[in-house]
Write an enzyme that holds these catalytic residues in place. Structure first.
Site, PDB file in Angstrom:
ATOM      1  CE  LYS A  55       0.161   3.047   5.128  1.00  0.00           C
ATOM      2  NZ  LYS A  55      -0.137   3.509   6.150  1.00  0.00           N
ATOM      3  N   GLY A  74       2.045   3.210  10.311  1.00  0.00           N
ATOM      4  CA  GLY A  74       3.236   3.835  10.307  1.00  0.00           C
ATOM      5  C   GLY A  74       3.785   4.767  11.575  1.00  0.00           C
ATOM      6  CB  SER A  82       5.803  -0.693  11.454  1.00  0.00           C
ATOM      7  OG  SER A  82       4.785  -0.016  11.928  1.00  0.00           O
ATOM      8  CD  GLU A 127      -3.624  -2.241   7.484  1.00  0.00           C
ATOM      9  OE1 GLU A 127      -2.308  -2.433   6.591  1.00  0.00           O
ATOM     10  OE2 GLU A 127      -4.731  -1.305   7.279  1.00  0.00           O
ATOM     11  CD  GLU A 154      -3.052   5.780   6.778  1.00  0.00           C
ATOM     12  OE1 GLU A 154      -1.681   4.791   7.201  1.00  0.00           O
ATOM     13  OE2 GLU A 154      -3.075   5.251   5.923  1.00  0.00           O
ATOM     14  CG  ASN A 182      -1.771   1.050   1.439  1.00  0.00           C
ATOM     15  OD1 ASN A 182      -1.672   1.952   0.310  1.00  0.00           O
ATOM     16  ND2 ASN A 182      -2.061   1.818   2.800  1.00  0.00           N
ATOM     17  CG  HIS A 194      -5.924   1.356   5.164  1.00  0.00           C
ATOM     18  ND1 HIS A 194      -5.257   2.354   6.011  1.00  0.00           N
ATOM     19  CD2 HIS A 194      -4.959   0.779   4.986  1.00  0.00           C
ATOM     20  CE1 HIS A 194      -4.068   1.997   6.346  1.00  0.00           C
ATOM     21  NE2 HIS A 194      -3.808   1.292   5.932  1.00  0.00           N
TER      22      HIS A 194
END
Length: 258
Positions: free
Chosen positions: A11, A177, A215, A171, A101, A9, A99
């Site tokens: 991003k 991140g 990560s 996730e 985010e 991904n 996701h």
């Protein structure tokens, strides 16, 4: 060895020319190698404007391309949105849904995620349903309950015949991140729960893969991917360079072979 899903991904990274260069280098590295086998499924998720450049560089390679998001309406006055059939028409075979985010920065609810998931599957895309808890929820002992709520909300929108095109990705929000990641045992526990919940919902023959994201890098990938209910990785930062991306799978292979 089990089949591994290696998904990257990107991003909001990679200009079109950067994405094309990455894919040409990736294609050179994997052509005629074990990456063309049934043991690994590679898919990249570029930003929308980089998708055409990625697809241009991928013909003849075993790598697929997906979109990071898609909307649940077909057409209309939705400025900035891209429909799922547009995603498919652009040449993508996969799409991410839910996701962390999108949930926590853009405010997507479980209901919105479920609608996006259903639309993606209806138009023939393979949908990667992301789920996971915040640090506060984990420290409060609510991880399994949060995961169950997110998954069941999404599963209700999925017809049984579409289950074969569903992929799950655990996730934990606190690991995205941050450089932190769930321990292999913690990740295995949640992925095993998700796999069992999916099996109970869609039937034991569905065999929906569960990936881990948060990560992931070459130094921890081997242990994570060796766990029985972790079938692959949804990789963020480490997917932006060919060497670090492929090292994730290669380190898993070395550990499994040893």
């Amino acid at each position: 060895m089990k089949k591994i899903y290696l998904y990257g991904n990107w991003k909001m990274n990679m200009l079109p020319e950067e994405g094309e260069a990455f894919c040409r280098s990736l294609a050179d590295r994997i052509t005629g190698s074990l990456y063309g086998s049934d043991l690994v499924d590679i898919c990249l998720f570029p930003p929308f404007l980089t998708v055409p450049s990625v697809l241009k560089a991928l013909p003849g390679s075993p790598v697929s391309a997906g979109a990071q998001d898609g909307y649940f309406e077909d057409r209309g006055a939705y400025t900035g949105a891209v429909s799922m059939d547009m995603v498919r028409s652009a040449g993508c075979t996969h799409v991410l849904a839910g996701h962390s985010e999108r949930r926590h920065i853009f405010g997507e609810t479980d209901e919105i995620v479920a609608k996006k998931l259903r639309k993606a599957l209806d138009v023939g895309l393979k949908a990667v349903l992301c789920f996971g808890e915040t640090l506060e929820e984990r420290e409060s002992g609510k991880t399994i309950q949060v995961v169950q709520n997110q998954l069941l909300s999404a599963f209700q929108s999925v017809p049984g015949e579409h289950a074969q095109d569903l992929i799950l990705a655990y996730e934990p929000v606190w690991a995205i991140g941050t450089g932190k990641n769930a321990s292999p045992d913690d990740a295995q526990e949640v992925c095993a729960f998700a796999a069992k919940l999916a099996s109970g919902t869609f039937g034991g023959q569905s065999r929906i893969p569960v990936l881990y994201g948060g990560s992931v890098k070459d130094s921890n990938a081997g242990e994570l991917l060796s766990r029985p209910d972790i079938h692959g990785a949804l990789v963020g930062g480490a997917s932006l360079k060919v060497d670090s991306f492929l090292a994730i799978y290669e380190n898993y292979r070395k550990l499994s072979a040893g």
